[in-house]
Design a protein around this motif. Sequence first.
Motif, PDB file in Angstrom:
ATOM      1  N   THR A  87     -66.650   3.822  69.789  1.00 39.62           N
ATOM      2  CA  THR A  87     -67.711   4.811  69.425  1.00 39.62           C
ATOM      3  C   THR A  87     -68.986   4.529  69.589  1.00 39.62           C
ATOM      4  O   THR A  87     -69.559   3.340  69.540  1.00 39.62           O
ATOM      5  CB  THR A  87     -67.497   5.110  67.790  1.00 39.62           C
ATOM      6  OG1 THR A  87     -67.762   3.856  67.219  1.00 39.62           O
ATOM      7  CG2 THR A  87     -65.847   5.273  67.585  1.00 39.62           C
ATOM      8  N   ARG A  89     -71.632   4.832  67.795  1.00 39.34           N
ATOM      9  CA  ARG A  89     -71.905   4.129  66.374  1.00 39.34           C
ATOM     10  C   ARG A  89     -71.765   2.773  66.443  1.00 39.34           C
ATOM     11  O   ARG A  89     -72.582   1.684  66.222  1.00 39.34           O
ATOM     12  CB  ARG A  89     -71.454   4.774  65.127  1.00 39.34           C
ATOM     13  CG  ARG A  89     -72.053   5.995  64.682  1.00 39.34           C
ATOM     14  CD  ARG A  89     -71.094   6.494  63.575  1.00 39.34           C
ATOM     15  NE  ARG A  89     -71.834   7.523  62.711  1.00 39.34           N
ATOM     16  CZ  ARG A  89     -71.717   7.921  61.427  1.00 39.34           C
ATOM     17  NH1 ARG A  89     -70.942   7.300  60.668  1.00 39.34           N
ATOM     18  NH2 ARG A  89     -72.667   8.957  60.908  1.00 39.34           N
ATOM     19  N   SER A  90     -70.469   2.316  66.819  1.00 40.49           N
ATOM     20  CA  SER A  90     -70.294   0.716  66.877  1.00 40.49           C
ATOM     21  C   SER A  90     -70.994   0.408  67.773  1.00 40.49           C
ATOM     22  O   SER A  90     -71.389  -0.927  67.745  1.00 40.49           O
ATOM     23  CB  SER A  90     -68.901   0.585  66.987  1.00 40.49           C
ATOM     24  OG  SER A  90     -68.275   0.897  68.225  1.00 40.49           O
ATOM     25  N   ALA A  93     -74.827  -0.210  66.859  1.00 44.89           N
ATOM     26  CA  ALA A  93     -74.936  -0.764  65.804  1.00 44.89           C
ATOM     27  C   ALA A  93     -74.786  -2.345  66.200  1.00 44.89           C
ATOM     28  O   ALA A  93     -75.785  -3.297  65.897  1.00 44.89           O
ATOM     29  CB  ALA A  93     -73.919  -0.722  64.561  1.00 44.89           C
ATOM     30  N   ASP A 100     -72.175  -3.419  60.975  1.00 47.14           N
ATOM     31  CA  ASP A 100     -71.119  -2.407  61.626  1.00 47.14           C
ATOM     32  C   ASP A 100     -71.024  -2.486  63.004  1.00 47.14           C
ATOM     33  O   ASP A 100     -70.401  -1.418  63.600  1.00 47.14           O
ATOM     34  CB  ASP A 100     -71.563  -1.000  61.123  1.00 47.14           C
ATOM     35  CG  ASP A 100     -71.632  -0.959  59.418  1.00 47.14           C
ATOM     36  OD1 ASP A 100     -70.421  -1.499  58.911  1.00 47.14           O
ATOM     37  OD2 ASP A 100     -72.695  -0.396  58.826  1.00 47.14           O
ATOM     38  N   ASP A 310     -77.336  10.163  66.108  1.00 44.02           N
ATOM     39  CA  ASP A 310     -76.476   9.774  64.899  1.00 44.02           C
ATOM     40  C   ASP A 310     -76.261   8.359  65.173  1.00 44.02           C
ATOM     41  O   ASP A 310     -76.419   7.559  63.984  1.00 44.02           O
ATOM     42  CB  ASP A 310     -75.431  10.850  64.855  1.00 44.02           C
ATOM     43  CG  ASP A 310     -74.291  10.359  63.885  1.00 44.02           C
ATOM     44  OD1 ASP A 310     -74.500  10.395  62.812  1.00 44.02           O
ATOM     45  OD2 ASP A 310     -73.374   9.379  64.327  1.00 44.02           O
ATOM     46  N   SER A 311     -76.068   7.886  66.552  1.00 47.92           N
ATOM     47  CA  SER A 311     -75.691   6.423  66.523  1.00 47.92           C
ATOM     48  C   SER A 311     -76.641   5.563  66.362  1.00 47.92           C
ATOM     49  O   SER A 311     -76.772   4.365  65.676  1.00 47.92           O
ATOM     50  CB  SER A 311     -75.249   6.115  67.924  1.00 47.92           C
ATOM     51  OG  SER A 311     -76.312   6.372  68.877  1.00 47.92           O
ATOM     52  N   TRP A 312     -78.007   6.130  66.402  1.00 45.55           N
ATOM     53  CA  TRP A 312     -79.222   5.317  66.525  1.00 45.55           C
ATOM     54  C   TRP A 312     -79.555   5.479  64.651  1.00 45.55           C
ATOM     55  O   TRP A 312     -79.669   4.138  64.131  1.00 45.55           O
ATOM     56  CB  TRP A 312     -80.490   5.970  66.893  1.00 45.55           C
ATOM     57  CG  TRP A 312     -81.680   5.381  66.723  1.00 45.55           C
ATOM     58  CD1 TRP A 312     -82.416   5.337  65.410  1.00 45.55           C
ATOM     59  CD2 TRP A 312     -82.822   5.250  67.529  1.00 45.55           C
ATOM     60  NE1 TRP A 312     -83.629   4.888  65.443  1.00 45.55           N
ATOM     61  CE2 TRP A 312     -83.955   4.749  66.874  1.00 45.55           C
ATOM     62  CE3 TRP A 312     -82.987   5.126  68.828  1.00 45.55           C
ATOM     63  CZ2 TRP A 312     -85.249   4.319  67.481  1.00 45.55           C
ATOM     64  CZ3 TRP A 312     -84.118   4.769  69.545  1.00 45.55           C
ATOM     65  CH2 TRP A 312     -85.133   4.300  68.939  1.00 45.55           C
ATOM     66  N   ASP A 313     -79.367   6.402  64.289  1.00 48.17           N
ATOM     67  CA  ASP A 313     -79.583   6.401  62.621  1.00 48.17           C
ATOM     68  C   ASP A 313     -78.448   5.664  61.989  1.00 48.17           C
ATOM     69  O   ASP A 313     -78.766   4.849  60.874  1.00 48.17           O
ATOM     70  CB  ASP A 313     -79.437   7.677  62.102  1.00 48.17           C
ATOM     71  CG  ASP A 313     -80.501   8.709  62.666  1.00 48.17           C
ATOM     72  OD1 ASP A 313     -81.628   8.312  63.244  1.00 48.17           O
ATOM     73  OD2 ASP A 313     -80.198  10.180  62.574  1.00 48.17           O
ATOM     74  N   PHE A 314     -77.141   5.585  62.361  1.00 48.06           N
ATOM     75  CA  PHE A 314     -76.263   4.775  61.770  1.00 48.06           C
ATOM     76  C   PHE A 314     -76.361   3.280  61.792  1.00 48.06           C
ATOM     77  O   PHE A 314     -76.484   2.670  61.073  1.00 48.06           O
ATOM     78  CB  PHE A 314     -74.869   5.166  62.599  1.00 48.06           C
ATOM     79  CG  PHE A 314     -73.755   4.190  61.932  1.00 48.06           C
ATOM     80  CD1 PHE A 314     -73.062   4.336  60.809  1.00 48.06           C
ATOM     81  CD2 PHE A 314     -73.206   2.993  62.740  1.00 48.06           C
ATOM     82  CE1 PHE A 314     -72.173   3.683  60.421  1.00 48.06           C
ATOM     83  CE2 PHE A 314     -72.312   2.355  62.450  1.00 48.06           C
ATOM     84  CZ  PHE A 314     -71.569   2.657  61.013  1.00 48.06           C
ATOM     85  N   ALA A 315     -77.140   2.679  63.127  1.00 45.20           N
ATOM     86  CA  ALA A 315     -77.343   1.526  63.394  1.00 45.20           C
ATOM     87  C   ALA A 315     -78.614   1.085  62.730  1.00 45.20           C
ATOM     88  O   ALA A 315     -78.429  -0.162  62.053  1.00 45.20           O
ATOM     89  CB  ALA A 315     -77.581   1.390  64.955  1.00 45.20           C
ATOM     90  N   SER A 318     -77.408   0.210  59.140  1.00 44.25           N
ATOM     91  CA  SER A 318     -76.562  -0.663  58.772  1.00 44.25           C
ATOM     92  C   SER A 318     -77.185  -1.977  58.551  1.00 44.25           C
ATOM     93  O   SER A 318     -78.283  -2.217  59.015  1.00 44.25           O
ATOM     94  CB  SER A 318     -75.554  -0.979  60.193  1.00 44.25           C
ATOM     95  OG  SER A 318     -74.860  -1.897  60.093  1.00 44.25           O
TER      96      SER A 318
END
Length: 336
Positions: A87, A89-90, A93, A100, A310-315, A318
Amino acid sequence: MPPKKKSEQSLGADGATLKELLHSMLLQRRFEEKVGEAYALGKIGGFCHLYIGQEAVSTGIISMLRPDDYVITTYRDHGQALARGMTPRSVMAELFGRIDGCSRGKGGSMHLFDRNVNFLGGHGIVGGHVPIAAGVGFAIKYRGGDQVIVCFMGESVVNTGAFHEALNMAALWKLPCIFVIENNKYGMGTAVERAAAIKDLSRRADAYDGMYAEHVDGQDVMAVRDATARALTYARKEQKPVLLEVRTYRYMGHSMSDAVSGTYRTKAELDEYLKRDPINLLKAKMLDEGIISDDDFAAMEQEIKAVCQDSWDFADASPEPPLESLYEDVLVTTES
């Protein structure tokens, strides 16, 4: 009557598959651009090697694999991780060094890993992972399976001892390994013709009896898929290794520490290769065939940009790994 549109099959795949291929390549491109932005802002530290320009290699090869096949690669691994199904996101992060991430923030850019999709890394030592690939091939054969292990490497690896030792064992023991040379013309800043005595790197397989080999245009995702299909048939049915030289080009510097066009290559050379951008080549064919429209492509791009943000925001949200995690996964103890 106007001439009929060419069949989707003229591109070698149905429309749905072609859209998946285009989506995979575009995701890798936009993700890597976001990674470059994050690195410039100090969100990502350490070494970071972008995959921009080589997306047809990862997409073309990995799209032909089964879920139970294995992939192992070198330090330029972000695009291949995404192509294999990890993903965004993973991955992001992990690049941010957060808990994460796929390696819990302890691996970083060069050490992405996800056993859920049989993605075995991400290895920083040049050529150090090639013997590991032979080991995985031996395990497959020992267990009586029909999977393959695909091992990606840069062209400079072919001049290392580990490369030759691993290919010798794979040929001797008839292991289902597909060794993929991503020949992007430069080992860091050294042109391949200045480092390799033989220009056709696929001929390195000549030294190992029974090893199938070929070279392929790495900017054409459909040509890569065709070559991969042949390699997979040979590796599965014959249980023997394959060497593919995929001739590609990186549009960025070797890593984030060197310029796009440094002292080792000219802007004119880069501009010439930009004319064969793998994403633009596939997009143009699909537009010509009527498989997608400009509006379809714009919508795909907007969706992918949102995923990357979204992946940036998630990372960014985390947590960092706790200090005590330094002592985790270092050694195994048993109770007496």
